[in-house]
Design an enzyme around this catalytic site. Structure first.
Site, PDB file in Angstrom:
ATOM      1  CG  HIS A 104      25.623  75.028  42.839  1.00  0.00           C
ATOM      2  ND1 HIS A 104      24.659  74.197  43.331  1.00  0.00           N
ATOM      3  CD2 HIS A 104      26.320  75.470  43.921  1.00  0.00           C
ATOM      4  CE1 HIS A 104      24.747  74.139  44.652  1.00  0.00           C
ATOM      5  NE2 HIS A 104      25.754  74.901  45.042  1.00  0.00           N
ATOM      6  CB  SER A 134      32.849  69.900  10.978  1.00  0.00           C
ATOM      7  OG  SER A 134      31.739  69.874  10.112  1.00  0.00           O
ATOM      8  CE  LYS A 191      32.108  72.475  15.735  1.00  0.00           C
ATOM      9  NZ  LYS A 191      30.882  71.678  15.639  1.00  0.00           N
ATOM     10  CD  GLU A 241      32.813  65.767  21.440  1.00  0.00           C
ATOM     11  OE1 GLU A 241      31.624  66.034  21.265  1.00  0.00           O
ATOM     12  OE2 GLU A 241      33.658  65.838  20.531  1.00  0.00           O
TER      13      GLU A 241
END
Ligand code: ARG
Length: 460
Positions: free
Chosen positions: A157, A278, A284, A291
């Site tokens: 979970h 970024s 970043k 992804e």
């Protein structure tokens, strides 16, 4: 012959828009090798059946090799006027061997020809994917071996549950990709069926030795029913299903890497060479590879649904709808190959932050089950032990402490059976190493699993 090999009965030329609409050259260009291999085997089969002379077969085969050369050198301009790869090859063949080229299509239809080309294409690609999966599974095993002994929280979970070895977690993925391998091997078996001789749908009047054609092309079986052979695309559906399941596994791994590389988890460091930054936020470092792999999963699932929908309710036998099959198929092949390739490259460079994962493994009451098991070992029934530890957890939470941070007298409030040896039982090392049941996370089990996997990979 008129402008087209089928236009004898036509009284006006094909509309240009129709030529563009019906052309399959966008995908067929990837099939020329297989189409030529099939044609060479076909002309040899025709000679064996006495339909053409041996010398004619050799001349046709030599001409087809010339066509292969010119296409591979990019010298052939593909045109929608010629509709598909079969007609392009025949057109170029005529340029090399003249009128003899007109004999090649005896006892053959584009229906059995495309069924053959697609099977040859997918057999080769599936073999390549199986080889990629082997390299990737090896990378996972190496990652497991390099991090042997590193503890981390195991989750259910997405809540911390019980400590496990990072290597055990990595080997769970090895298992998934090993099952994928076996699914692709299984699909390969049913792909390995030679359809030539089925002609348009009913078979041919020529006595072709189909087993001979199959041997020439490296197939282990010939199709049993000509109508099925020209209209069956199960082999693509099976491939797409296996590819979708494999992408599911890649997406799950990707999701974990995205989570683990976040500041919230901070479990792994992904190599700079496999991340991007970024354009506005200088701090970043984004996990683009996982992804994108996660995102590309949708393309492959979509392809499977596309193909299932395409085939649903199609009457026997060949229908032009089926030309649309190669678009999702080839996209799925290319997508899966690209995802596996990038993971093969990235995996050896994943750095596990063992300090962080080890500390996380020791917090969040992940030793509660082990305290219950400890009480069971002292003679308490498990249900009773569960209730007793539940109370201890609630009490410890109120004090802002972990179970192993409670003093012996604090622990003894919940059961007089608790002794000094409890702290050993509650340690991360013990919790992991005592899970010695076959398939469990104990260090000796995981080391054995790694060894077994290495031996298996070597033998594959
Ligand atoms: N381009 C076609 C396909 O991909 C080849 C078979 C064409 N057959 C036909 N009867 N028009 O399915």
């Amino acid at each position: 012959m008129g402008e087209k090999p089928w236009d004898g009965r036509f009284s006006e030329p094909t509309d240009k828009a129709v030529e563009a609409f019906t052309s399959s050259m966008a995908v067929d260009r990837h099939l020329y090798h297989y189409d030529i291999d099939g044609s060479i085997a076909h002309c040899r089969t025709l000679a064996r059946a006495g339909v053409i002379a041996e010398t004619e077969a050799e001349e046709l085969a030599a001409g087809l090799e010339k066509v292969r050369q010119e296409i591979s050198r990019g010298e052939v301009v593909f045109s929608d006027r010629l509709e598909d790869i079969h007609m392009h090859v025949e057109d170029r063949l005529a340029a090399h061997v003249g009128a003899l080229a007109r004999k090649l299509h005896t006892a053959r239809s584009r229906n059995d020809q495309i069924a053959l080309d697609a099977r040859l294409y997918l057999k080769a690609e599936t073999r390549g994917i199986i080889a990629q999966l082997r390299a990737f599974r090896q990378a996972l095993v190496d990652l497991a071996e390099a991090n042997m002994g590193v503890a981390m929280p195991g989750y259910t979970h997405l809540q911390r549950a019980q400590p496990v070895l990072f290597s055990h977690h990595a080997m769970a993925y090895y298992e998934m990709f090993t099952r994928d391998t076996s699914r692709f091997c299984d699909a390969l078996e049913r792909m390995d069926v030679m359809p030539l001789g089925s002609a348009a749908l009913a078979g041919t009047t020529y006595r072709l030795d189909r087993e001979y054609t199959a041997r020439l092309l490296g197939f282990s079986k010939v199709s049993e029913n000509s109508m099925d052979a020209v209209s069956d695309r199960d082999f693509m559906l099976e491939f797409m299903s296996a590819a979708s399941i494999c992408m599911t596994h890649l997406s799950r791994l990707s999701e974990e890497l995205v989570l683990w590389s976040s500041a919230e988890f901070d479990f792994v460091d992904l190599p700079d060479a496999f991340c991007t930054g970024s354009s506005i936020m200088p701090q970043k470092k984004n996990p683009d590879i996982p992804e994108l792999v996660r995102g590309k999963t949708g393309r492959v699932f979509g392809g499977l649904v596309n193909l299932l929908t395409l085939m649903k309710s199609l009457p026997l036998t060949y229908n032009r709808d089926m030309q649309e099959d190669k678009i999702p198929l080839m996209d799925a092949v290319d997508t899966l190959k690209a995802c596996l390739d990038i993971y093969i490259r990235m995996t050896p460079n994943i750095r596990v932050k063992s300090g962080v994962t080890g500390r996380a493994a020791g917090r969040g009451f992940q030793n509660a089950t082990d305290l219950a098991d400890y009480l069971v070992s002292k003679g308490m029934a498990f249900r009773e032990a569960h209730a007793c530890v539940g109370k201890a957890v609630a009490w410890a939470m109120d004090c802002g402490k972990e179970l192993h941070e409670l003093s012996l007298s604090e622990l003894q409030q919940f059961s007089g059976k608790i002794g000094e040896d409890v702290y050993d039982a509650l340690s991360v090392e013990q919790m992991i190493d005592r899970r010695r049941v076959f398939g469990g996370t104990a260090r000796e089990n995981v080391a054995a699993a790694v060894k077994k996997a290495k031996q298996r990979l070597e033998a594959e």
